[in-house]
Design an enzyme around this catalytic site. Structure first.
Site, PDB file in Angstrom:
ATOM      1  N   CYS A   2      26.521  35.520  45.183  1.00 56.41           N
ATOM      2  CA  CYS A   2      26.980  34.702  44.148  1.00 56.41           C
ATOM      3  C   CYS A   2      25.600  35.469  43.380  1.00 56.41           C
ATOM      4  O   CYS A   2      25.730  34.976  41.890  1.00 56.41           O
ATOM      5  CB  CYS A   2      28.055  34.328  43.575  1.00 56.41           C
ATOM      6  SG  CYS A   2      29.462  34.452  43.286  1.00 56.41           S
TER       7      CYS A   2
ATOM      8  N   ASP B 147      40.701  33.066  36.920  1.00 59.89           N
ATOM      9  CA  ASP B 147      40.427  33.165  38.771  1.00 59.89           C
ATOM     10  C   ASP B 147      40.814  34.995  39.006  1.00 59.89           C
ATOM     11  O   ASP B 147      40.471  35.300  39.348  1.00 59.89           O
ATOM     12  CB  ASP B 147      40.186  32.296  39.246  1.00 59.89           C
ATOM     13  CG  ASP B 147      39.613  31.216  38.957  1.00 59.89           C
ATOM     14  OD1 ASP B 147      38.613  31.093  39.431  1.00 59.89           O
ATOM     15  OD2 ASP B 147      40.046  30.109  39.133  1.00 59.89           O
TER      16      ASP B 147
ATOM     17  N   ASP C  39      35.879  41.183  44.401  1.00 60.48           N
ATOM     18  CA  ASP C  39      35.061  40.652  44.362  1.00 60.48           C
ATOM     19  C   ASP C  39      34.759  41.047  45.418  1.00 60.48           C
ATOM     20  O   ASP C  39      35.126  41.168  46.025  1.00 60.48           O
ATOM     21  CB  ASP C  39      34.658  38.513  44.669  1.00 60.48           C
ATOM     22  CG  ASP C  39      34.014  38.296  43.742  1.00 60.48           C
ATOM     23  OD1 ASP C  39      32.412  38.450  44.107  1.00 60.48           O
ATOM     24  OD2 ASP C  39      34.182  37.081  43.842  1.00 60.48           O
TER      25      ASP C  39
ATOM     26  N   ASP D 113      39.312  33.458  44.580  1.00 61.25           N
ATOM     27  CA  ASP D 113      40.337  33.285  42.841  1.00 61.25           C
ATOM     28  C   ASP D 113      41.602  33.151  43.417  1.00 61.25           C
ATOM     29  O   ASP D 113      42.286  32.374  42.908  1.00 61.25           O
ATOM     30  CB  ASP D 113      39.956  34.413  42.582  1.00 61.25           C
ATOM     31  CG  ASP D 113      38.541  34.670  41.621  1.00 61.25           C
ATOM     32  OD1 ASP D 113      38.048  32.961  42.013  1.00 61.25           O
ATOM     33  OD2 ASP D 113      38.093  35.265  41.773  1.00 61.25           O
TER      34      ASP D 113
ATOM     35  N   GLY E  65      41.466  50.918  51.588  1.00 59.56           N
ATOM     36  CA  GLY E  65      40.457  50.921  51.204  1.00 59.56           C
ATOM     37  C   GLY E  65      39.521  51.262  50.828  1.00 59.56           C
ATOM     38  O   GLY E  65      39.815  52.765  51.069  1.00 59.56           O
ATOM     39  N   HIS E  66      37.708  51.405  50.626  1.00 60.61           N
ATOM     40  CA  HIS E  66      36.958  52.222  49.928  1.00 60.61           C
ATOM     41  C   HIS E  66      35.575  52.820  50.346  1.00 60.61           C
ATOM     42  O   HIS E  66      35.053  51.065  50.650  1.00 60.61           O
ATOM     43  CB  HIS E  66      36.852  53.292  48.738  1.00 60.61           C
ATOM     44  CG  HIS E  66      36.119  53.905  48.647  1.00 60.61           C
ATOM     45  ND1 HIS E  66      36.062  56.043  48.318  1.00 60.61           N
ATOM     46  CD2 HIS E  66      34.683  53.959  48.013  1.00 60.61           C
ATOM     47  CE1 HIS E  66      35.393  56.071  48.264  1.00 60.61           C
ATOM     48  NE2 HIS E  66      34.258  55.446  48.052  1.00 60.61           N
ATOM     49  N   SER E  67      35.259  53.040  50.831  1.00 61.60           N
ATOM     50  CA  SER E  67      33.739  53.299  51.418  1.00 61.60           C
ATOM     51  C   SER E  67      32.457  54.526  50.967  1.00 61.60           C
ATOM     52  O   SER E  67      33.245  55.406  51.221  1.00 61.60           O
ATOM     53  CB  SER E  67      33.327  53.192  53.339  1.00 61.60           C
ATOM     54  OG  SER E  67      33.662  54.948  53.810  1.00 61.60           O
TER      55      SER E  67
ATOM     56  N   ASP F  88      37.973  28.188  41.598  1.00 61.66           N
ATOM     57  CA  ASP F  88      36.678  28.043  42.581  1.00 61.66           C
ATOM     58  C   ASP F  88      35.732  27.822  41.590  1.00 61.66           C
ATOM     59  O   ASP F  88      35.049  28.768  41.068  1.00 61.66           O
ATOM     60  CB  ASP F  88      36.818  28.680  44.057  1.00 61.66           C
ATOM     61  CG  ASP F  88      36.805  30.094  43.231  1.00 61.66           C
ATOM     62  OD1 ASP F  88      37.240  30.634  41.735  1.00 61.66           O
ATOM     63  OD2 ASP F  88      36.575  30.933  43.806  1.00 61.66           O
TER      64      ASP F  88
END
Length: 726
Positions: free
Chosen positions: A402, A433, A449, A472, A522-524, A612
């Site tokens: 972060c 959040d 995130d 979150d 997902g994705h790569s 958070d």
């Protein structure tokens, strides 16, 4: 971080953080090999230097002066450091089995795992004695023993070789300086103590023992160890308040199951330091030099390091291997408790201070190699450069996690033009959040995130990123439902890319499964560096927002602060007297990897408002609660939970690259003593930070008792949205 930006093609795995491997890491940092991903596996983030251990026991050195910071070495070498203990090798599948996580794949491996001097077969040993090796536990146990402040402590040392005598004299010196009158007994199974040292040196050491009142019992073995005594084979019982084993060299037991050729349990290696498996090398005390047997001594591990480094590189590149020919003898400098030493070589047998000074210079010169150098900053471009470039680059390395976020003010400006949600089933959008969507009788929350890598370990990075993304969802009081992964891999070969992505997805799946969620896709892609992120949904009967806090509510924080400061210090390779930074980093990583789920389950039913603590720091996120709730807050700086070394590092000027923007965003809305190191940490960006909950005062005591790491850090007050620090 791959050398020179080339794609990694092979995995070189170093198992154990012994002296030979520490020197290989040091040399690798100066001469990386393109195409190699380097990994070090070791239980601890730092390893003690054996040559200075007696000086530590005697009180001549502080602990940090004898510890090799493996975290620092790993960063310099661009290596991933896996903090775990090896338990076996699957040579057919090329896997290293570990105690606390799935196996690690290797293409080439080296072992430098040391030896043990424990005596597990003696009844009572595990409960009432400590071994000189591994050194870390011995040093910690010794300090605890000293704190007992016994006026007439009784010590029994099992093993009458050079190591046992040296530690007996060191122990006597330390205790005598503390005004105590120790009674120390050395047990030796042979008929004579110090059997493997020259006569002149032996006589001098025996004389030192006599002057210190150290007693020898020879021709005897320990048969039972109790909390207050050691039973001998002769029938004698020795009273003991501290029992230490320096009795010999015991190989690690799991080596017996590797199928490698062994000699008395140690890995047999030839002149090239290769074992019976050409893909596995071994060095240091865990190796037996079949072509030139030598006693177990750190000097051989140090001399093996250049040959090991050359041969690992040669094995990876198809080059010619070198042979290691150990010296027949070496200078033994044995400390005598005080700042004196006895030498065993070249006819020297003095016990005077000049030999101690020689030994001290040798040891300090060795340790200085591991503290030289600093962070690798981005070089300035040659020739003309645009105005403002230096200001944009800054003076610190770019933080990961972060700490790499855009500041709060810049983010607010960028999002200011976004339209409000137009759909009636979108109950809230930006500002909290997670977004809240209507879902049947309840709600669904959704958030995303991702994190720029803050560690070279893909599996650990996946756990941290997944834990962070779930924060979150937990902060909204929701039950995690599903996740999509977004992974940017650094340049890797097809084999290593698949290997790395499999590690990331396997670890992330474990984290989400523990939280009750599934990864559904997902994705790569490939990019300049590892980045891991997740889009996560959750379900709730009602969403807990940042609004709703009421005057009188107690503010509860569930994790310590300081991740941004500790990680920034690690990137800057900061040095602080009395601190082994790698150990502080290891504690920081462990804190980040802890799930917020258990705390959220207890806090959510009671919380009026919750969030958070992440990139904008405790102060920034508390101000968000205050603004949304129309309240103020009092923050008690003295009650803030902090990570080990975080306050000391802040006092030394270490800070995340995002911290100044976080402080600026709070100007005019926060007051109090804000110039202290502790106050600086309320602006520190957190990765996987804790939950910050405003709960009714009557509910706070039970919640604090139920959530182990939780602390009450302040209260919600009436008035404008501002924080008063006390």
């Amino acid at each position: 971080m791959q050398a020179l930006g080339y794609p990694a093609v092979k995995d070189l795995v170093l198992v154990g953080g012994g002296h030979a491997h520490a020197l290989v890491l040091l040399r690798w940092a100066m001469q990386p090999m393109p195409g190699v991903r380097l990994t070090l596996i070791n239980p601890g983030a730092a390893a003690p230097y054996t040559g200075m251990l007696p000086g530590l026991i005697a009180g001549h050195y502080a602990r940090d002066e004898i510890m090799i910071d493996l975290m620092r070495l790993g960063r310099q070498a661009g290596a991933r450091l896996i903090l775990d203990r090896a338990t076996g090798i699957d040579r057919d599948r090329r896997l290293v089995h570990l105690a606390g996580r799935p196996p690690v794949t290797y293409d080439l491996m080296s072992l430098d795992i040391g030896i043990g001097s424990d005596l597990p077969d003696i009844p009572g040993y595990g409960d009432h004695a400590v071994a000189a090796k591994p050194l870390g536990r011995y040093a910690e146990t010794w300090e605890r023993f000293l704190s007992r402040d016994l006026p007439n402590p009784r010590l029994v040392i099992i093993g009458g070789g050079v190591g046992g005598v040296e530690l007996a004299l060191a122990s006597h010196h330390r205790l005598a300086r503390l005004g105590r009158r120790p009674a120390i007994t050395i047990i030796e199974r042979e008929a004579e103590a110090l059997p493997n040292i020259g006569r002149a040196a032996r006589a001098r050491l025996v004389q030192h023992c006599a002057e210190a009142g150290v007693r020898f019992v020879t021709g005897a073995e320990a048969t039972q160890i109790r909390a207050d005594a050691v039973q001998l084979s002769t029938g004698e019982t020795l009273p003991s308040d501290f029992t230490l084993s320096v009795a010999g060299t015991r190989p690690q037991g799991w080596l017996a199951g590797t199928g490698l050729a062994l000699h008395q349990g140690f890995v047999s290696v030839g002149p090239t330091l290769q074992s019976s498996d050409p893909l596995i090398f071994a060095a240091g005390d865990c190796a037996h030099l079949s072509h030139a047997p030598r006693p177990k001594a750190g000097v051989f591990a140090v001399r093996e390091a250049p040959v090991l480094m050359h041969n690992l590189r040669a094995a990876l590149s198809g080059g010619r291997l070198k042979a290691y020919h150990p010296q027949r003898d070496y200078l033994k400098l044995v400390s005598t408790g005080g700042k004196g030493a006895v030498a065993d070589k070249f006819g020297l047998r003095s016990g005077g201070g000049w030999l101690w000074r020689v030994k001290d210079r040798i040891d300090r010169k060795f340790m200085a190699m591991f503290t030289a150098g600093g962070p690798m900053l981005q070089p300035l471009p040659a020739g003309p450069r645009v105005e403002g470039l230096l200001e944009a680059m800054g003076t610190k390395p770019l933080c990961g996690g972060c700490g790499a976020k855009l500041g709060a003010e810049g983010l607010s400006a960028a999002l200011a033009g976004l339209p409000a949600p137009s759909r009636t089933d979108v109950l809230s959008g930006r500002g909290d959040d997670a977004a809240v969507l209507r879902a049947g009788p309840g709600v669904q929350v959704i958030t995303t995130d991702h994190l720029r890598a803050l560690t070279e370990d893909p599996r650990l990075m996946a756990r941290i990123a997944a834990t962070h993304a779930l924060g979150d969802i937990f902060a909204m009081g929701a039950r995690p439902q599903a996740a999509l992964a977004q992974v940017i891999l650094p340049r890797l070969s097809e084999t290593l890319g698949a290997r790395t992505l499999a590690e990331i997805m396997d670890e992330a799946a474990q984290v989400f499964a523990e939280a009750g969620a599934d990864i559904v896709g997902g994705h790569s892609s490939t990019g300049a560096e590892l980045t891991v992120g997740f889009t996560v949904t959750g379900l709730a009967d009602r969403a807990i927002s940042k609004a709703g806090a009421e005057p009188g509510d107690v503010l509860i924080l569930t994790k310590p602060l300081g991740t941004g400061t500790v990680l920034a210090a690690e990137m800057a390779m900061a040095r602080l007297p009395g601190l082994v930074l790698g150990e502080a980093v290891a504690a920081c990583l462990a804190s980040m990897a802890e799930s917020l789920g258990p705390a959220a389950a207890l806090l959510a039913p009671q919380a009026h408002a919750m969030t958070d603590v992440t990139g904008f720091g405790l102060a920034g996120h508390l101000l968000e609660i205050c603004a949304a709730s129309g309240c103020g807050a009092t923050l008690r700086l003295a009650d803030l939970p902090l990570l080990p070394a975080a306050e000391a590092l802040a006092a030394a000027g270490e800070a995340s690259s995002l911290a100044p923007a976080n402080r600026a965003a709070c100007l005019g809305r926060i007051s109090g003593p804000l110039t202290t190191p502790r106050a600086a940490l309320i602006f520190d960006p957190q990765t996987c930070g804790g939950l910050l909950a405003a709960v009714p005062a009557k509910a706070a005591p039970a919640l604090l008792a139920a959530v182990p790491a939780a602390r009450a850090i302040g209260e919600i007050t009436a008035g404008p949205a501002r924080i008063t620090c006390a």
